[in-house]
Enzyme design. Structure first.
Site, short mmCIF file in Angstrom:
data_model
loop_
_atom_site.label_atom_id
_atom_site.label_comp_id
_atom_site.label_asym_id
_atom_site.label_seq_id
_atom_site.Cartn_x
_atom_site.Cartn_y
_atom_site.Cartn_z
N SER A 57 -6.65 4.73 9.51
CA SER A 57 -7.39 4.59 8.25
C SER A 57 -6.73 3.53 7.36
CB SER A 57 -7.43 5.95 7.54
OG SER A 57 -7.83 5.83 6.21
N HIS B 285 0.85 -1.19 0.00
CA HIS B 285 0.00 0.00 0.00
C HIS B 285 0.89 1.24 0.00
CE1 HIS B 285 -3.86 1.98 0.86
NE2 HIS B 285 -3.16 2.85 1.54
N LYS C 220 -8.00 -0.75 6.74
CA LYS C 220 -8.28 -1.35 5.42
C LYS C 220 -7.38 -2.55 5.17
CE LYS C 220 -7.95 2.64 3.34
NZ LYS C 220 -8.29 4.03 3.47
N ASP D 2 -14.27 3.41 7.95
CA ASP D 2 -13.19 4.24 7.43
C ASP D 2 -13.67 5.07 6.25
OD1 ASP D 2 -10.42 5.16 6.91
OD2 ASP D 2 -10.72 4.02 5.09
N ARG E 184 -13.53 13.53 7.11
CA ARG E 184 -12.25 14.23 7.33
C ARG E 184 -11.89 15.13 6.15
NH1 ARG E 184 -8.46 9.45 7.75
NH2 ARG E 184 -6.82 11.01 7.68
#
Ligand code: URA
Length: 433
Positions: free
Chosen positions: A182, A81, A186, A160, A167
């Protein structure tokens, strides 16, 4: 317990309990807590922070707010990621490489928002490619050909999704505990056993300096360990865009060239480092240098490219576009950007370049906006390059002449050119294990 007490506690800089955090996440996700109450709490967290225990509780509550995938039948899945960047086509190149080395590549990606791009939009620029498959097809694809890349399903960490969107509307994105929870919520919900995180640092990243990026990395590694998912963070330079293209089909074309062995140095350095650590986490070898050589080998012998073709074909994409990238629809206008003076490129602010691409239509200002796959930017010169006045340093690809001209002017201003040669910042800044 009620939300007013929880807001007041965080407003007064007190530590929230696991029960209070669970209560907030559950009741905001199911609509019992209003947006304005959630906004007040998130702003209090943004200002007063969360300690390690609070951040972990927040992560786990969001991870378990929806489905948690079980990928154990696929063997050891290592997820990758990135905290986001400009021109970031790393997933498109890296995942086929990893799959061709025998590591199951099961990855869910997101869409672009604001000045950052998203892998799902890039994949969808390939005619026919279906990112919207169901989980059983996703798992079967990985079983059959070793790779599947799809969009994030609706019920994966829904808390999230809701909190991130909130946000975004109240200027509360750039918070280390909120970003860490966050991302890790995930990753935990997506079911991988081990995680390699690319933490970008610089003008085009959420983390503008190395200290903050280190703090974010340490927080995510701590959460990963607690969730029994070994996590490694690789800090990479995002002061200028990565690679030479920004825009959806332009980045697919660059990825195809890279898989055919024609890779820019910065892209190559990031691919080799991330890939080598994925191999290490997967138990395929502790020697990072040897792992890099294995990666170079599957690029030079064509296996990684063939895996990408297989991926595209398997998910309904038209591989004739990959075999002949000239087939991608071209933008109506290709406009040169000329250097305003002679010298060396000192800076090329990645966020500014991302915004220029977004205004051309390559990204979305709002979630509902449509993307124009063909438009974007091709950078011929990057930081440290010598340029002569009037020399073409980039191209703008536009479908609207007016927008194109504006982009040319903006990009020209974004290139900072000076007399002194500048030392290039390393592409890989640090590895945090
Ligand atoms: N990426 C995420 O998934 N979440 C954040 O909060 C920031 C970047």
């Amino acid at each position: 317990m009620n939300i007013l007490e929880i807001i007041a506690k965080k407003r007064d800089k007190k530590v929230l309990s696991k029960e209070e955090i669970d209560f907030f996440v559950k009741n905001y996700t199911n609509g019992n807590i209003t947006d304005y109450q959630a906004a007040a709490l998130i702003m209090a967290i943004y200002i007063n922070g969360m300690n390690y225990e609070e951040t972990t509780s927040f992560t786990l509550a969001m991870a378990h707010s929806g489905e948690v995938l079980d990928l154990s039948e696929l063997g050891m899945v290592v997820d990758k990621h990135s905290t986001g960047g400009i021109g970031d086509k790393i997933t498109l190149i890296l995942m086929p490489i990893i799959a061709s080395l025998g590591i199951p590549s099961a990855k869910m990606s997101g869409r672009g928002l604001g000045f950052t791009g998203g892998t799902v939009d890039k994949l969808e620029s390939i005619p026919g490619y279906n990112t919207n498959i169901d989980i059983s097809e996703f798992i079967n694809n990985v079983k059959n050909i070793g790779i599947s890349l799809m969009g994030q399903t609706l019920n994966l960490a829904p808390a999230d999704k809701k909190i991130y969107a909130l946000r975004d509307t109240i200027s509360c994105v750039e918070s280390i505990p909120l970003i860490a929870s966050s991302i890790m919520s995930k990753k935990i919900a997506a079911g991988a056993e081990k995680i390699v995180l690319e933490v970008t640092v610089g003008s085009g990243a959420f983390m503008k300096n190395i200290e903050d990026a280190t703090k974010l990395s340490e927080t995510m590694i701590g959460i990963g360990n607690l969730a029994d998912k070994e996590t490694i963070c690789i800090l990479t330079n995002m002061n200028q865009p990565i690679g030479y293209s920004i825009g959806n089909s332009l980045e697919v074309i660059e990825a195809v060239e890279a898989l055919n062995g024609n890779m820019q140095d910065d892209v190559k350095n990031v691919i080799l480092e991330l890939g080598a650590y994925i191999l290490k986490l997967d138990g395929k070898g502790d020697n990072i240098q040897e792992n890099k050589e294995k990666i170079e080998q599957v690029i030079s012998n064509g296996e990684a490219y063939r895996k990408f073709l297989q991926l595209v074909e398997n998910q309904g994409g038209d591989i004739s576009y990959i075999e002949n990238t000239e087939k991608f629809t071209k933008a109506k206008y290709k406009m040169p950007v000329e250097a305003v003076k002679t010298g060396y490129v000192q800076k090329l602010n990645a966020e500014e370049v991302g915004k220029i691409a977004m205004h051309l239509g390559a990204g979305r200002m709002k979630k509902e906006d449509n993307i124009d796959y063909a438009v974007g930017i091709e950078l011929l010169k990057k930081v440290g390059c010598q340029v002569g006045q009037g020399e073409t340093i980039a191209y703008i690809y536009a479908d609207d002449e007016q927008k194109g001209r504006k982009a040319v002017e903006k990009l020209q201003q974004t290139y900072e050119i000076g007399e002194q040669n500048v030392e290039k910042v390393a592409d890989i800044i640090e590895i945090i294990e």
